[in-house]
Design an enzyme around this catalytic site. Sequence first.
Site, PDB file in Angstrom:
ATOM      1  N   SER A 234       3.698  22.235-105.286  1.00  0.00           N
ATOM      2  CA  SER A 234       5.105  21.856-105.331  1.00  0.00           C
ATOM      3  C   SER A 234       5.665  22.165-106.709  1.00  0.00           C
ATOM      4  O   SER A 234       5.003  21.915-107.729  1.00  0.00           O
ATOM      5  CB  SER A 234       5.272  20.361-105.045  1.00  0.00           C
ATOM      6  OG  SER A 234       6.594  19.939-105.339  1.00  0.00           O
TER       7      SER A 234
ATOM      8  N   TYR B 278       1.941  11.966-105.051  1.00  0.00           N
ATOM      9  CA  TYR B 278       2.044  13.240-104.354  1.00  0.00           C
ATOM     10  C   TYR B 278       1.832  14.403-105.321  1.00  0.00           C
ATOM     11  O   TYR B 278       1.087  15.346-105.031  1.00  0.00           O
ATOM     12  CB  TYR B 278       3.413  13.345-103.688  1.00  0.00           C
ATOM     13  CG  TYR B 278       3.701  14.675-103.039  1.00  0.00           C
ATOM     14  CD1 TYR B 278       3.068  15.063-101.866  1.00  0.00           C
ATOM     15  CD2 TYR B 278       4.628  15.561-103.603  1.00  0.00           C
ATOM     16  CE1 TYR B 278       3.332  16.290-101.282  1.00  0.00           C
ATOM     17  CE2 TYR B 278       4.906  16.783-103.019  1.00  0.00           C
ATOM     18  CZ  TYR B 278       4.259  17.142-101.861  1.00  0.00           C
ATOM     19  OH  TYR B 278       4.523  18.353-101.281  1.00  0.00           O
TER      20      TYR B 278
END
Length: 246
Positions: free
Chosen positions: A141, A154
Amino acid sequence: MTTLLPDAAIVTGASRSIGRAIAERLARDGRPVVVGYAHRADEAAVTVRAIAEFGGRAVAVGGDVADGDTAARLFDAADAEFGGAAVLVANAGVSVLGPIATYDDDAYDRVFDASARGTFRCLRAAAARLADHGRVVTVSSTAVATATPGMGVYLAAKAAVETMTRVAAKELAPRGITVNAVAPGLVRSEMFADGKTAEELAAIARSAPRTRLGEITEIADAVSLLTAPDASWISGQVIRVNGGVA
């Protein structure tokens, strides 16, 4: 230039969204595809049908990549159906957001199992079974680079993915296998849109350098580039596919 054999691509988390777009793009590139999925057999079947409709070949294989035997079964399917795998895209992941101070232990386990453990098991299987001169792409990400509040766990899992990617690139280099990561940012995916209103999404799009959200097909395009024969000298990299956000 290294020429890859026309072997299969394994794509995990390919039942919908970015994973489905990647599976369809690689099928359009001429590769048969093993469509990996954890729970959504009906949606994985949609991916397989979509590929078949334009003349591609695909088979769906269920199982959580965090489980011990799932990665092996994905490679077994590639061997049995298509003669082996030359590409692995470790896309499966789970997003549970929230501040570290109040984050739930069970959510932590879910996120790390899907992203970090799942990617580790896929990389381990690829080290043993991927064709020489193959291609591995993991999925991170862009927010790893920006340390966005509310995404700590995350992003920690995705940071682990990036580190394993860089190390695996060096470990698999003697066999001519490249290992890279794509790191999407501000993409119109189901995961990104979850919990956001249309107005919030529009505001986010306006704040981006190109005043729009990326499309899942643009992530798939980047994966196609990294898995192409001409990408033999790109390895150990994290490609932030984000329209210039970071």
